[in-house]
Design a protein around this motif. Structure first.
Motif, PDB file in Angstrom:
ATOM      1  N   ASP A 113      28.098 -45.057  22.289  1.00 57.68           N
ATOM      2  CA  ASP A 113      28.211 -43.858  21.468  1.00 57.68           C
ATOM      3  C   ASP A 113      27.114 -43.874  20.412  1.00 57.68           C
ATOM      4  O   ASP A 113      27.043 -44.790  19.584  1.00 57.68           O
ATOM      5  N   ALA A 114      26.256 -42.860  20.424  1.00 53.15           N
ATOM      6  CA  ALA A 114      25.134 -42.810  19.493  1.00 53.15           C
ATOM      7  C   ALA A 114      25.549 -42.313  18.114  1.00 53.15           C
ATOM      8  O   ALA A 114      24.767 -42.404  17.162  1.00 53.15           O
ATOM      9  N   ASP A 115      26.744 -41.774  17.990  1.00 49.99           N
ATOM     10  CA  ASP A 115      27.195 -41.245  16.702  1.00 49.99           C
ATOM     11  C   ASP A 115      28.667 -41.595  16.476  1.00 49.99           C
ATOM     12  O   ASP A 115      29.526 -40.715  16.441  1.00 49.99           O
ATOM     13  N   PRO A 116      28.972 -42.884  16.322  1.00 51.47           N
ATOM     14  CA  PRO A 116      30.384 -43.290  16.240  1.00 51.47           C
ATOM     15  C   PRO A 116      31.105 -42.786  15.003  1.00 51.47           C
ATOM     16  O   PRO A 116      32.325 -42.643  14.999  1.00 51.47           O
ATOM     17  N   THR A 117      30.375 -42.508  13.926  1.00 52.03           N
ATOM     18  CA  THR A 117      31.029 -42.081  12.683  1.00 52.03           C
ATOM     19  C   THR A 117      31.034 -40.565  12.509  1.00 52.03           C
ATOM     20  O   THR A 117      31.580 -40.067  11.523  1.00 52.03           O
ATOM     21  N   GLY A 118      30.412 -39.835  13.432  1.00 54.02           N
ATOM     22  CA  GLY A 118      30.388 -38.382  13.318  1.00 54.02           C
ATOM     23  C   GLY A 118      29.380 -37.853  12.317  1.00 54.02           C
ATOM     24  O   GLY A 118      29.407 -36.669  11.961  1.00 54.02           O
ATOM     25  N   GLU A 119      28.464 -38.718  11.880  1.00 54.38           N
ATOM     26  CA  GLU A 119      27.493 -38.303  10.864  1.00 54.38           C
ATOM     27  C   GLU A 119      26.587 -37.178  11.369  1.00 54.38           C
ATOM     28  O   GLU A 119      26.292 -36.222  10.637  1.00 54.38           O
ATOM     29  N   LYS A 120      26.173 -37.291  12.638  1.00 52.33           N
ATOM     30  CA  LYS A 120      25.291 -36.249  13.187  1.00 52.33           C
ATOM     31  C   LYS A 120      26.022 -34.921  13.338  1.00 52.33           C
ATOM     32  O   LYS A 120      25.428 -33.851  13.183  1.00 52.33           O
ATOM     33  N   LEU A 121      27.314 -34.994  13.660  1.00 53.37           N
ATOM     34  CA  LEU A 121      28.096 -33.759  13.746  1.00 53.37           C
ATOM     35  C   LEU A 121      28.153 -33.058  12.399  1.00 53.37           C
ATOM     36  O   LEU A 121      28.071 -31.830  12.315  1.00 53.37           O
ATOM     37  N   LEU A 122      28.272 -33.850  11.335  1.00 52.71           N
ATOM     38  CA  LEU A 122      28.349 -33.275   9.992  1.00 52.71           C
ATOM     39  C   LEU A 122      27.030 -32.644   9.562  1.00 52.71           C
ATOM     40  O   LEU A 122      27.018 -31.713   8.759  1.00 52.71           O
ATOM     41  N   GLN A 123      25.931 -33.138  10.089  1.00 52.90           N
ATOM     42  CA  GLN A 123      24.622 -32.696   9.630  1.00 52.90           C
ATOM     43  C   GLN A 123      24.128 -31.442  10.341  1.00 52.90           C
ATOM     44  O   GLN A 123      22.953 -31.102  10.250  1.00 52.90           O
ATOM     45  N   THR A 124      25.016 -30.745  11.026  1.00 50.22           N
ATOM     46  CA  THR A 124      24.614 -29.519  11.687  1.00 50.22           C
ATOM     47  C   THR A 124      24.087 -28.503  10.673  1.00 50.22           C
ATOM     48  O   THR A 124      24.632 -28.369   9.572  1.00 50.22           O
ATOM     49  N   THR A 125      23.039 -27.818  11.039  1.00 47.06           N
ATOM     50  CA  THR A 125      22.476 -26.798  10.139  1.00 47.06           C
ATOM     51  C   THR A 125      23.150 -25.443  10.327  1.00 47.06           C
ATOM     52  O   THR A 125      22.942 -24.534   9.533  1.00 47.06           O
ATOM     53  N   GLU A 126      23.949 -25.312  11.372  1.00 48.74           N
ATOM     54  CA  GLU A 126      24.654 -24.062  11.654  1.00 48.74           C
ATOM     55  C   GLU A 126      26.138 -24.335  11.836  1.00 48.74           C
ATOM     56  O   GLU A 126      26.662 -24.271  12.955  1.00 48.74           O
ATOM     57  N   PRO A 127      26.854 -24.683  10.767  1.00 48.26           N
ATOM     58  CA  PRO A 127      28.274 -25.032  10.918  1.00 48.26           C
ATOM     59  C   PRO A 127      29.134 -23.895  11.463  1.00 48.26           C
ATOM     60  O   PRO A 127      30.079 -24.133  12.211  1.00 48.26           O
ATOM     61  N   LEU A 128      28.798 -22.651  11.093  1.00 41.92           N
ATOM     62  CA  LEU A 128      29.606 -21.531  11.574  1.00 41.92           C
ATOM     63  C   LEU A 128      29.390 -21.298  13.071  1.00 41.92           C
ATOM     64  O   LEU A 128      30.315 -20.900  13.778  1.00 41.92           O
TER      65      LEU A 128
END
Length: 835
Positions: A637-652
């Motif tokens: 898993d390249a993003d085990p903590t979900g950090e990349k998911l949080l860094q989305t520039t288009e959350p909506l």
């Protein structure tokens, strides 16, 4: 024309195809390279090599090589077919279908290409295309029953019942001899044909057809059930009665058969004259066996008064004497009737007080019976007072403590005590108690699972994972958590995500909720294999049920629960982009000395993060060859903590992945409509926001969140800096009438406030709106919010929501402390108010 190979290379190419089909990839690559050394631009060989590379996980190289193959040989059906297979492997079904259609232009009668095309068309529900592909396959191989059945399925799914039936009928007419009775495929096909006739609305003909095939059907139970349903629908009640009695003789515990028999006999539970007949009916079935539970339990629903008291007394004594642990869960639905709840409570309290007969209907005083009955009564009372409809946690605690004193090693008793603590709001004691219960029987998977759930409710994520690891394969990639992902253990992922959310760890929470969505995607993709498998096995009716279930897959409660919270996280990210980078400081606002210090600290943190990332990549490389039980290589898993998911520039935009399925498949879910409104309002999609408002209004016009959002929407529309397009403004004017365009919003809110004086949720919504309309009312809102804690029906969750409002209003610490102290005095066990 496709490029031709010399005889030797042509033989080698055939071997290459066999190597691929046999998953002998190394030999296949070697054969392909041997051909390409002499014929470097042979498109078919390049395509087959690309297919093998893709199977080895080298997707990018495979696509590049296949595109080169197409460039070298655009007129080869093999290269286009492989191109379609590559697109299919990455789930891009539309592009795969385009490639298959190009392949069919080169080879119109290829059954392999037609089959692959048909499967994809069914997967994306292109039933018109599916019909056409299946018709061509049937015409190419009319001797195979599967091809006829598949064409009938295509017409059936498209809603053309007459043609689906005609296809099956035509095939049956081509049979020269009647299939053997043991032919499962024929048996299923005849029942499938019968369901098509019934779904077309011709019940009379469906019954006639069923009577012709029922004796030869291998699925005897389904045939009898269909016959009873048809007779009931046609009003042939005497025959329906006989059919349901036959079914009850086969299974006298199935509730649906009793319901059907009641209808066949024309007995109504709302008619007093029929109650005695119903009672006699169920008594006749109860007498057939002492073990029958359903005919003794069902009458408790329609009996009343003294008749109910006598029946429930007999039922309770019977179950409690036996020591059946599920007695309370079996009758708690009766508590919807307050009168019946009172009767049951009085009876069981009487059993507890009666020490002479010990509840025995014969007045026996046998020692074992006495002890078992006493414990059963106390256990029933503990569950009774713990239940939401009759809750008195002090009494529940008293009875469960008596039980634990009698039997301190009972897992069930400690589990019930943990549940009592949970309802009292004390997650810490609940987790500790159920951990003790788990230790009493460490081989019990159920109590182990419950223990992990309670630990998650207490925000003990690591401890819960350790508990789950006792029943997982911990040597798999990712350890216990990886195994839980592989097993699609959604309840754990959901509870884990919610625990992280309570701790404001948005990355991990979003990671878990996204994992839930991924599982539903996998379930959707998994149906692909069944489009052909079900035909081979002849399980057509089950296949149709599966397809229809898949069409409503994401209205599952697990998905909606995860999706709503995921959308709420994205809304928070949209409102405060800084949340995606916790701890980041705005350097421009700092003094020069402080800025230099912050920059130095940031540099160290960056170097530390780079080192951690390097270590992670090294670990991932070391595990690159790790495989699961099925032999498939598992990626780290390249993003085990979900950090990349949080860094989305288009959350909506990211939120739409969760939102759209909910709004489409769960339109009656008010919470889904509430979060949908928030997303579309922020995206300035005002008509879509209005649609969510009106959908919520259709479900619950008095929903508190709906009230608050309606006022905000009216405010937003009235304060727009730019005018809306004429047609949009007209739709809003005609559709949005509550509150009215000229309404006094303060008066509108006060009216709502007076309408719901005893509901904490409604009052909180009104206070929120009052603050929104006039910030000067903060002191009044805080005082009123505090008073709302005195409402008799207020809950811990509502009290927490009120505390959230104080945070939102940026209330002073003293106000918060007073609110917390008052909530803690009312819910003394709730640790959330004492932390």
């Amino acid at each position: 024309m496709p490029q031709l190979l010399p005889s030797k290379e042509q033989t080698l190419f055939k071997s290459l195809v066999k190597f691929y089909e046999g998953k002998q990839y190394k030999k296949g690559i070697k054969a392909a390279e041997q051909i390409l050394r002499k014929h470097p631009s042979h498109g078919d060989t390049q395509a087959m090599k690309a297919l093998i590379l893709n199977s080895q996980g080298q997707g990018e190289e495979a696509f590049e090589l296949c595109k080169l193959a197409l460039k070298n040989d655009m007129r080869s059906h093999i290269t286009w077919h492989v191109y379609g297979l590559l697109w299919r492997s990455v789930k891009n079904y539309e592009e795969a279908i385009k490639a298959y259609k190009f392949a069919l232009r080169m080879e119109p009668n290829s059954l392999n290409i037609l089959r692959d095309l048909a499967l994809l068309q069914c997967q994306i529900r292109d039933y018109d295309g599916y019909i056409e592909s299946r018709r061509k396959m049937m015409q190419e191989r009319p001797q195979l029953r599967q091809n006829w059945t598949a064409l009938a399925i295509a017409y059936h799914l498209a809603g053309n019942y007459a043609e689906a039936e005609n296809i099956l009928k035509t095939y049956e007419e081509t049979l020269k001899q009647t299939p053997a009775k043991s032919d499962l495929e024929h048996s299923e096909a005849t029942l499938y044909k019968n369901t098509i006739i019934a779904e077309s609305g011709d019940t009379e003909r469906a019954l006639k057809h069923l009577e012709e095939v029922v004796r030869t059907s291998l699925d005897r139970t389904s045939a009898l059930e269909l016959k009873a349903q048809y007779l009931l629908k046609l009003g042939r009640y005497e025959e329906a009665e006989k059919s349901y009695r036959v079914l009850l003789d086969r299974n006298n515990e199935y509730r649906a058969y009793y319901d059907g028999l009641e209808q066949a006999l024309g007995l109504s539970r709302s008619n007093d004259a029929d109650i005695e007949k119903l009672k006699d009916l169920y008594e006749s079935y109860a007498k057939k066996s002492e073990r029958n539970d359903a005919p003794r339990r069902i009458p408790l629903e329609f009996l009343s008064g003294d008749a109910f008291k006598t029946a429930v007394d007999e039922y309770l004594r019977r179950m409690l004497n036996k020591g059946v642990p599920s007695t309370f869960p079996n009758i708690k639905s009766l508590y919807q009737d307050a009168g019946k709840k009172a009767v049951i409570e009085k009876l069981v309290l009487g059993y507890a007080a009666d020490k002479i007969t010990n509840g025995s209907t014969r007045g026996e005083a046998n020692g074992d019976v006495s002890k078992r009955f006493e414990q059963s009564v106390l256990y029933f009372l503990a569950q009774h007072y713990n239940y939401s409809q009759s809750r008195d946690l002090a009494k529940a605690t008293k009875y469960i403590d008596q039980l634990i004193e009698l039997d301190p090693k009972s897992v069930d008793y400690h589990q019930t005590k943990a549940r009592i603590y949970k309802h009292a709001g004390n997650a810490q004691k609940a987790a500790a108690t159920i951990e003790h219960a788990r230790e009493l029987d460490e081989r019990d998977r159920y109590i182990n699972t419950k223990c992990a759930k309670y630990q998650l409710r207490n925000n003990e994520n690591e401890k819960a994972l350790n508990t789950m690891s006792k029943f997982t394969r911990n040597e798999t990639v990712g350890g216990p958590l990886g195994d839980l992902h592989d097993m699609q253990c959604m309840w754990y992922l959901l509870e884990d995500g919610e625990a992280y959310l309570r701790q404001q760890d948005l990355g991990h929470a979003l990671k878990r909720f996204t994992a839930i969505a991924d599982i539903f995607d996998v379930w959707h993709e998994d149906q692909f294999d069944f489009h052909s498998f079900s035909l081979r096995k002849g399980q057509i009716r089950a296949y149709i049920d599966m397809v229809r279930w898949e069409d409503h897959l994401r209205d599952h409660p697990f998905f909606t629960r995860a999706a709503i919270q995921a959308v709420e996280i994205y809304l928070r990210l949209a409102d405060d982009p800084g949340m995606s980078k916790p701890g980041q400081v705005d350097l421009d606002k700092l003094e020069p000395a402080e800025r230099k210090k912050a920059e130095k600290k940031a540099k160290k943190e960056k170097e530390k993060a780079e080192k951690v990332e390097a270590d992670r990549k090294a670990a991932a490389a070391a595990k690159a060859t790790a495989k699961a039980d099925d032999g498939e290589t598992k990626k780290e898993d390249a993003d085990p903590t979900g950090e990349k998911l949080l860094q989305t520039t288009e959350p909506l935009e990211a939120a739409l992945r969760f939102l759209r399925p909910m709004l489409e498949l769960s339109p009656k879910n008010v919470e889904a409509q509430n979060v949908g409104f928030e997303v579309y309002l922020r995206r300035k999609k005002y008509l879509l926001a209005l649609r969510c408002l009106e959908a919520a209004r259709q479900v619950d016009a008095e929903d508190p969140t709906l009230h608050e959002q309606s006022v905000r929407f009216r405010q937003t529309i009235s304060k727009l800096s730019e005018s809306l397009p004429t047609h949009v403004a007209q739709v809003i004017k005609e559709s949005f009438t509550a509150p009215a365009a000229d309404a006094d919003l303060k008066a509108y809110n006060e009216s709502f406030l007076k309408k719901h004086p005893s509901s904490a949720s409604h009052l909180q919504a009104a206070y929120k709106v009052r603050y929104l309309l006039d910030k000067g009312t903060q002191s009044q809102n805080e005082a009123d919010l505090n008073k709302a804690l005195d409402l008799p029906d207020a809950t811990v969750q509502q009290a927490l929501a009120g505390f959230g409002l104080l945070d939102e209003w940026k209330s002073e610490q003293k106000v918060k402390d007073d609110y917390r102290a008052k909530a803690a005095s009312r819910w003394s066990e709730a640790v959330v108010f004492t932390q």
